[in-house]
Design an enzyme around this catalytic site. Structure first.
Site, short mmCIF file in Angstrom:
data_model
loop_
_atom_site.label_atom_id
_atom_site.label_comp_id
_atom_site.label_asym_id
_atom_site.label_seq_id
_atom_site.Cartn_x
_atom_site.Cartn_y
_atom_site.Cartn_z
N ASP A 173 0.84 -1.09 -0.06
CA ASP A 173 0.01 0.16 -0.08
C ASP A 173 0.83 1.07 0.01
O ASP A 173 1.41 1.62 1.09
CB ASP A 173 -0.86 -0.02 1.26
CG ASP A 173 -1.69 1.20 1.37
OD1 ASP A 173 -1.87 2.04 0.32
OD2 ASP A 173 -2.46 1.22 2.34
N ILE A 174 1.16 1.94 -1.18
CA ILE A 174 2.09 3.01 -1.26
C ILE A 174 1.66 4.13 -0.55
O ILE A 174 2.13 5.15 -0.36
CB ILE A 174 2.44 3.55 -2.78
CG1 ILE A 174 1.07 3.89 -3.49
CG2 ILE A 174 3.04 2.07 -3.45
CD1 ILE A 174 1.55 4.45 -4.82
N THR A 226 -6.17 6.21 -11.50
CA THR A 226 -6.46 6.75 -12.86
C THR A 226 -7.90 6.91 -13.21
O THR A 226 -8.06 7.16 -14.35
CB THR A 226 -5.85 5.75 -13.95
OG1 THR A 226 -6.24 4.39 -13.84
CG2 THR A 226 -4.20 5.86 -13.69
N TYR A 278 -7.96 14.58 -10.63
CA TYR A 278 -6.90 13.57 -11.19
C TYR A 278 -5.69 14.23 -11.58
O TYR A 278 -4.64 14.14 -11.15
CB TYR A 278 -7.77 12.82 -12.51
CG TYR A 278 -6.58 11.96 -12.97
CD1 TYR A 278 -5.92 10.84 -12.38
CD2 TYR A 278 -6.21 12.26 -14.31
CE1 TYR A 278 -4.97 10.26 -13.01
CE2 TYR A 278 -5.12 11.52 -15.07
CZ TYR A 278 -4.49 10.47 -14.33
OH TYR A 278 -3.45 9.64 -14.79
N TRP A 292 -2.99 9.00 -23.19
CA TRP A 292 -3.95 7.91 -23.83
C TRP A 292 -3.50 6.69 -24.25
O TRP A 292 -3.12 6.24 -25.10
CB TRP A 292 -4.11 8.61 -25.52
CG TRP A 292 -4.97 9.88 -25.32
CD1 TRP A 292 -5.09 10.81 -24.44
CD2 TRP A 292 -5.50 10.35 -26.68
NE1 TRP A 292 -5.76 11.87 -24.87
CE2 TRP A 292 -6.05 11.97 -26.10
CE3 TRP A 292 -5.75 9.97 -27.87
CZ2 TRP A 292 -6.81 12.69 -27.04
CZ3 TRP A 292 -6.27 10.93 -28.67
CH2 TRP A 292 -7.09 12.17 -28.40
#
Length: 291
Positions: free
Chosen positions: A35-36, A61, A124, A149
């Site tokens: 778990d960063i 993301t 984000y 993308w």
């Protein structure tokens, strides 16, 4: 060389593991193993493994969900990179970190360079920019790779979505007024490994900093979809649906997307000899995206 890869089950992380596993002493972890967002967990693992390089491919993301999951976005996209950078600094390690075109507002005419002013539009992008700054402040031995993308055979992405929808629908509306460079996940992994190898061999502090790496040629989402279906139809995988180009305001989303995500990749070409991702060539394995 010891390498720690976080986010190993994501699009880029998966490719990194495939490309690295025979060449380095590799420790690949995903959220279940590390778990960063936990500073203690990060410091414990890094102090035990003592990586020469950490490649951080972990991120939150989900662009639209981020508008509601603000705390989670900042924990994963800002706190996590900071802890990894701090822990790497303690063992003399270098951090390679994946960032995004969403740090820009997307209102520029032309392409974005690394020196252009940032101005993210949503949570984000703001959390990713905060992560860039926190990481850079925590460890001078860092390389931040902004990309855009992203697509690949593994994970969820635009190519897979188009092919799935194309099987069931005769017509699709695709946004045609947002532009960028589709980027193949395998090429991002390859670029990160090339950067790591050169940084390891040269030990040149002038190589550290922010780089842009994305695909060429630049296209709209509509033009990207056209190429996807053209290749799929050529290989007789499906009958291409009729595509209609629509404007962004005709397809509202919780998060605002940048209209222009075109990035200048001259710096990475000059310093590392890395060419932009050839996304059209990456689509030649179009069948691999349909699994």
């Amino acid at each position: 060389m010891r390498v720690l890869v976080t986010g190993c089950n994501g699009q880029v992380g998966h490719c990194l593991v495939n490309q690295l596993h025979n060449n380095v002493e590799l420790l690949a972890v995903d959220r279940e193993e590390l778990d960063i967002t936990s500073r203690d967990a990060v410091f414990t693992l890094v102090s035990e493994f003592k990586p020469d390089f950490i490649i951080n491919a972990a991120a939150h993301t989900a662009v639209d969900k981020a508008e509601e999951e603000v705390d989670l976005s900042y924990a994963v996209n800002c706190d996590g990179p900071k802890y990894l950078a701090e822990a790497a600094n303690n063992v003399g390690g270098t951090v390679l970190h994946i960032s995004t075109d969403y740090v820009f507002p997307g209102n520029k005419q032309g392409v974005y360079s690394e020196e252009d002013k940032t101005g993210p539009l949503g949570v984000y992008g703001k959390s990713k920019l905060a992560g860039e700054l926190a990481l850079a402040g925590a460890n001078e031995r860092h390389i931040i790779l902004r990309t855009a993308w992203v697509f690949g055979e593994h994970g969820n992405n635009f190519v897979k979505t188009m092919l799935r929808l194309g099987k069931d629908r005769e017509a699709l509306n695709i946004v045609g007024d947002q532009y960028g460079g589709p980027t193949y996940a395998g090429d991002i992994a390859q670029a990160l490994i090339a950067i790591m190898n050169k940084a390891s061999a040269d030990d040149d502090s002038s190589l550290y900093g922010v780089y842009h790496f994305s695909g060429a040629p630049h296209v709209s989402w509509y033009e990207f979809a056209q190429e996807i279906f053209q290749q799929a139809e050529t290989k007789q995988l499906l009958k291409a649906p009729t595509l209609t180009s629509i404007t962004t305001d005709m397809y509202p989303t919780p998060a605002v997307r940048p209209e222009n995500s075109k990035m200048n990749c001259d710096k990475i070409q000059h310093n590392f000899g890395i060419e932009p991702s050839d996304w059209q060539a990456a689509l030649e394995n179009i069948k691999g995206y349909m699994a």
